[in-house]
Write a protein that holds these residues in place. Structure first.
Motif, PDB file in Angstrom:
ATOM      1  N   ASP A 103      -0.892  -8.048  -4.312  1.00  0.00           N
ATOM      2  CA  ASP A 103       0.016  -8.164  -3.164  1.00  0.00           C
ATOM      3  C   ASP A 103      -0.861  -8.095  -1.921  1.00  0.00           C
ATOM      4  O   ASP A 103      -1.325  -7.026  -1.548  1.00  0.00           O
ATOM      5  CB  ASP A 103       1.046  -7.037  -3.185  1.00  0.00           C
ATOM      6  CG  ASP A 103       2.013  -7.104  -1.999  1.00  0.00           C
ATOM      7  OD1 ASP A 103       1.842  -7.996  -1.139  1.00  0.00           O
ATOM      8  OD2 ASP A 103       2.925  -6.263  -1.929  1.00  0.00           O
ATOM      9  N   GLY A 104      -1.104  -9.235  -1.311  1.00  0.00           N
ATOM     10  CA  GLY A 104      -2.036  -9.296  -0.193  1.00  0.00           C
ATOM     11  C   GLY A 104      -1.483  -8.786   1.122  1.00  0.00           C
ATOM     12  O   GLY A 104      -2.232  -8.622   2.090  1.00  0.00           O
ATOM     13  N   PHE A 105      -0.177  -8.529   1.180  1.00  0.00           N
ATOM     14  CA  PHE A 105       0.477  -8.087   2.420  1.00  0.00           C
ATOM     15  C   PHE A 105       1.469  -6.994   2.032  1.00  0.00           C
ATOM     16  O   PHE A 105       2.677  -7.147   2.164  1.00  0.00           O
ATOM     17  CB  PHE A 105       1.183  -9.267   3.086  1.00  0.00           C
ATOM     18  CG  PHE A 105       0.380 -10.551   3.024  1.00  0.00           C
ATOM     19  CD1 PHE A 105      -0.651 -10.790   3.930  1.00  0.00           C
ATOM     20  CD2 PHE A 105       0.628 -11.499   2.040  1.00  0.00           C
ATOM     21  CE1 PHE A 105      -1.406 -11.956   3.859  1.00  0.00           C
ATOM     22  CE2 PHE A 105      -0.118 -12.668   1.963  1.00  0.00           C
ATOM     23  CZ  PHE A 105      -1.135 -12.898   2.874  1.00  0.00           C
ATOM     24  N   THR A 106       0.954  -5.863   1.564  1.00  0.00           N
ATOM     25  CA  THR A 106       1.776  -4.926   0.794  1.00  0.00           C
ATOM     26  C   THR A 106       2.753  -4.123   1.624  1.00  0.00           C
ATOM     27  O   THR A 106       3.722  -3.595   1.085  1.00  0.00           O
ATOM     28  CB  THR A 106       0.881  -3.997  -0.048  1.00  0.00           C
ATOM     29  OG1 THR A 106       1.644  -3.454  -1.125  1.00  0.00           O
ATOM     30  CG2 THR A 106       0.272  -2.875   0.803  1.00  0.00           C
ATOM     31  N   ALA A 143       1.017   1.847   7.550  1.00  0.00           N
ATOM     32  CA  ALA A 143       1.637   1.261   6.360  1.00  0.00           C
ATOM     33  C   ALA A 143       0.751   1.483   5.133  1.00  0.00           C
ATOM     34  O   ALA A 143       1.249   1.740   4.033  1.00  0.00           O
ATOM     35  CB  ALA A 143       1.890  -0.225   6.564  1.00  0.00           C
ATOM     36  N   TYR A 144      -0.557   1.391   5.318  1.00  0.00           N
ATOM     37  CA  TYR A 144      -1.515   1.603   4.221  1.00  0.00           C
ATOM     38  C   TYR A 144      -1.335   2.997   3.616  1.00  0.00           C
ATOM     39  O   TYR A 144      -1.273   3.156   2.389  1.00  0.00           O
ATOM     40  CB  TYR A 144      -2.936   1.420   4.752  1.00  0.00           C
ATOM     41  CG  TYR A 144      -4.043   1.935   3.854  1.00  0.00           C
ATOM     42  CD1 TYR A 144      -4.563   1.142   2.844  1.00  0.00           C
ATOM     43  CD2 TYR A 144      -4.571   3.216   4.031  1.00  0.00           C
ATOM     44  CE1 TYR A 144      -5.588   1.604   2.019  1.00  0.00           C
ATOM     45  CE2 TYR A 144      -5.588   3.691   3.223  1.00  0.00           C
ATOM     46  CZ  TYR A 144      -6.094   2.879   2.218  1.00  0.00           C
ATOM     47  OH  TYR A 144      -7.101   3.350   1.414  1.00  0.00           O
ATOM     48  N   TYR A 145      -1.241   4.014   4.465  1.00  0.00           N
ATOM     49  CA  TYR A 145      -1.055   5.380   3.970  1.00  0.00           C
ATOM     50  C   TYR A 145       0.275   5.523   3.239  1.00  0.00           C
ATOM     51  O   TYR A 145       0.357   6.132   2.168  1.00  0.00           O
ATOM     52  CB  TYR A 145      -1.110   6.376   5.135  1.00  0.00           C
ATOM     53  CG  TYR A 145      -2.500   6.829   5.482  1.00  0.00           C
ATOM     54  CD1 TYR A 145      -3.348   7.359   4.523  1.00  0.00           C
ATOM     55  CD2 TYR A 145      -2.966   6.751   6.795  1.00  0.00           C
ATOM     56  CE1 TYR A 145      -4.636   7.780   4.845  1.00  0.00           C
ATOM     57  CE2 TYR A 145      -4.248   7.166   7.133  1.00  0.00           C
ATOM     58  CZ  TYR A 145      -5.067   7.687   6.153  1.00  0.00           C
ATOM     59  OH  TYR A 145      -6.332   8.103   6.479  1.00  0.00           O
ATOM     60  N   ILE A 146       1.333   4.958   3.834  1.00  0.00           N
ATOM     61  CA  ILE A 146       2.651   5.053   3.201  1.00  0.00           C
ATOM     62  C   ILE A 146       2.644   4.356   1.845  1.00  0.00           C
ATOM     63  O   ILE A 146       3.160   4.880   0.859  1.00  0.00           O
ATOM     64  CB  ILE A 146       3.736   4.451   4.113  1.00  0.00           C
ATOM     65  CG1 ILE A 146       3.880   5.293   5.390  1.00  0.00           C
ATOM     66  CG2 ILE A 146       5.074   4.368   3.386  1.00  0.00           C
ATOM     67  CD1 ILE A 146       4.800   4.685   6.421  1.00  0.00           C
ATOM     68  N   ALA A 147       2.045   3.161   1.791  1.00  0.00           N
ATOM     69  CA  ALA A 147       1.990   2.416   0.533  1.00  0.00           C
ATOM     70  C   ALA A 147       1.228   3.187  -0.535  1.00  0.00           C
ATOM     71  O   ALA A 147       1.669   3.255  -1.701  1.00  0.00           O
ATOM     72  CB  ALA A 147       1.345   1.049   0.767  1.00  0.00           C
ATOM     73  N   ALA A 148       0.090   3.760  -0.154  1.00  0.00           N
ATOM     74  CA  ALA A 148      -0.721   4.500  -1.125  1.00  0.00           C
ATOM     75  C   ALA A 148       0.071   5.670  -1.718  1.00  0.00           C
ATOM     76  O   ALA A 148       0.129   5.844  -2.947  1.00  0.00           O
ATOM     77  CB  ALA A 148      -2.005   5.008  -0.468  1.00  0.00           C
ATOM     78  N   VAL A 149       0.707   6.445  -0.863  1.00  0.00           N
ATOM     79  CA  VAL A 149       1.494   7.594  -1.335  1.00  0.00           C
ATOM     80  C   VAL A 149       2.693   7.117  -2.156  1.00  0.00           C
ATOM     81  O   VAL A 149       3.028   7.695  -3.191  1.00  0.00           O
ATOM     82  CB  VAL A 149       1.949   8.450  -0.136  1.00  0.00           C
ATOM     83  CG1 VAL A 149       2.923   9.526  -0.591  1.00  0.00           C
ATOM     84  CG2 VAL A 149       0.748   9.089   0.548  1.00  0.00           C
ATOM     85  N   ASN A 150       3.327   6.049  -1.693  1.00  0.00           N
ATOM     86  CA  ASN A 150       4.499   5.505  -2.382  1.00  0.00           C
ATOM     87  C   ASN A 150       4.146   5.063  -3.802  1.00  0.00           C
ATOM     88  O   ASN A 150       4.818   5.420  -4.780  1.00  0.00           O
ATOM     89  CB  ASN A 150       5.038   4.318  -1.569  1.00  0.00           C
ATOM     90  CG  ASN A 150       6.444   3.910  -1.969  1.00  0.00           C
ATOM     91  OD1 ASN A 150       7.132   4.627  -2.697  1.00  0.00           O
ATOM     92  ND2 ASN A 150       6.878   2.763  -1.490  1.00  0.00           N
ATOM     93  N   ILE A 151       3.080   4.296  -3.928  1.00  0.00           N
ATOM     94  CA  ILE A 151       2.661   3.795  -5.243  1.00  0.00           C
ATOM     95  C   ILE A 151       2.191   4.941  -6.139  1.00  0.00           C
ATOM     96  O   ILE A 151       2.514   5.009  -7.330  1.00  0.00           O
ATOM     97  CB  ILE A 151       1.558   2.732  -5.083  1.00  0.00           C
ATOM     98  CG1 ILE A 151       2.114   1.496  -4.366  1.00  0.00           C
ATOM     99  CG2 ILE A 151       0.956   2.344  -6.436  1.00  0.00           C
ATOM    100  CD1 ILE A 151       1.051   0.530  -3.886  1.00  0.00           C
TER     101      ILE A 151
END
Length: 281
Positions: A103-106, A143-151
């Motif tokens: 996902d290049g635009f996660t 968004a990067y931090y949120i995505a990392a924690v979310n995943i």
């Protein structure tokens, strides 16, 4: 852990006055979060809160990068469509070994999170997918931090793991980067930032990607070229558009072919090579 260390360092620096005005916002978030009863509702909440926050706090940047978060129902459809297309035409599904998914635009990680929560990944394949075959890029730090924690939290819940520090497994496939930039020939910008991220970028570049999913940035309808950060150039990618889409087009005006959204299709088509699936909103 990095964010917590930063918060601890700032504690006692008189920031209470700055956060008081956010008290009502925090209360509303707590109220909404308290009503979340399932995984799908959680993704709705994360995406909705983040989009509203970003559109309010950083409107120009949000418009320039085409930040639009995807309804969970659309995400689920695209994931199942990609799995069907892969099985139909490539003989392998998203869960199979060696099928790398990017996902290049996660954004906030909704696509990979929903993939982990779906039945498209079998329980016996879950750990391998998480540790080696799922990849995500995000250009915005928040968004990067949120995505990392979310995943990460989703994976640990699906795998039945506890969240204590000894057993916690950070998601190794997420990269803080401009997807288009790292695909440029002789790109060095991202490779000079910080070591761990550099290693992940290099590993991803050297990986044979089979499936590309996501919601590409939209960048149409701006009031002026300056709103769109017109100085953003990708010579390699734009050269490919010139040699393919533009060369075969009969239109008189071809500037719109270099829109971020169309760039995403050119980049993804090149990235999967001769065989693969691109499934975009």
């Amino acid at each position: 852990q990095v964010m917590q260390a930063m918060a601890d360092a700032l504690d006692g620096s008189g920031l209470e006055a700055e956060t008081k005005r956010l008290a009502k916002f925090y209360d509303s978030v707590r109220l909404r979060a308290g009503k979340v009863t399932d995984a799908q509702s959680k993704q709705h909440l994360i995406a909705d809160l983040y989009q509203k926050f970003f559109q309010t706090a950083f409107k120009k940047q949000s418009d320039a990068l085409g930040i639009v978060y995807t309804p969970v129902e659309v995400v689920d459809f695209i994931l199942r469509a990609a799995d069907y297309a892969a099985r139909e035409h490539l003989g392998r599904g998203l869960t199979d070994e060696g099928v790398h998914i990017l996902d290049g635009f996660t954004g906030t990680g909704t696509f990979l999170t929903r993939l982990l929560q779906s039945d498209l990944i079998t329980p016996q394949d879950l750990a391998r997918k998480y540790n080696a075959e799922l990849h995500a890029n995000e250009i915005m730090l928040l968004a990067y931090y949120i995505a990392a924690v979310n995943i990460e939290t989703t994976y640990h819940a699906m795998a039945g793991k506890t969240a204590d520090q000894d057993s916690y497994e950070p998601f190794p496939g997420i990269v803080l980067a401009d997807t288009f930039q790292i695909a440029e020939h002789d790109d060095t910008l991202d490779l000079e930032v910080f070591a761990a991220n550099n290693d992940r970028i290099a590993a991803q570049i050297n990986t044979d990607i089979s499936i590309i999913i996501g919601n590409p940035p939209y960048s149409v309808g701006q009031a002026s070229a300056n709103d769109l950060n017109a100085n953003t150039k990708y010579p390699t990618l734009d050269g490919r558009i010139e040699a393919t889409y533009a060369a075969k087009s009969t239109a008189q005006l071809k500037n719109s072919l270099y829109d971020f959204y169309i760039r995403a299709f050119r980049w993804a088509s090149d990235r999967i090579g001769d065989a693969g699936v691109v499934a975009f909103v």
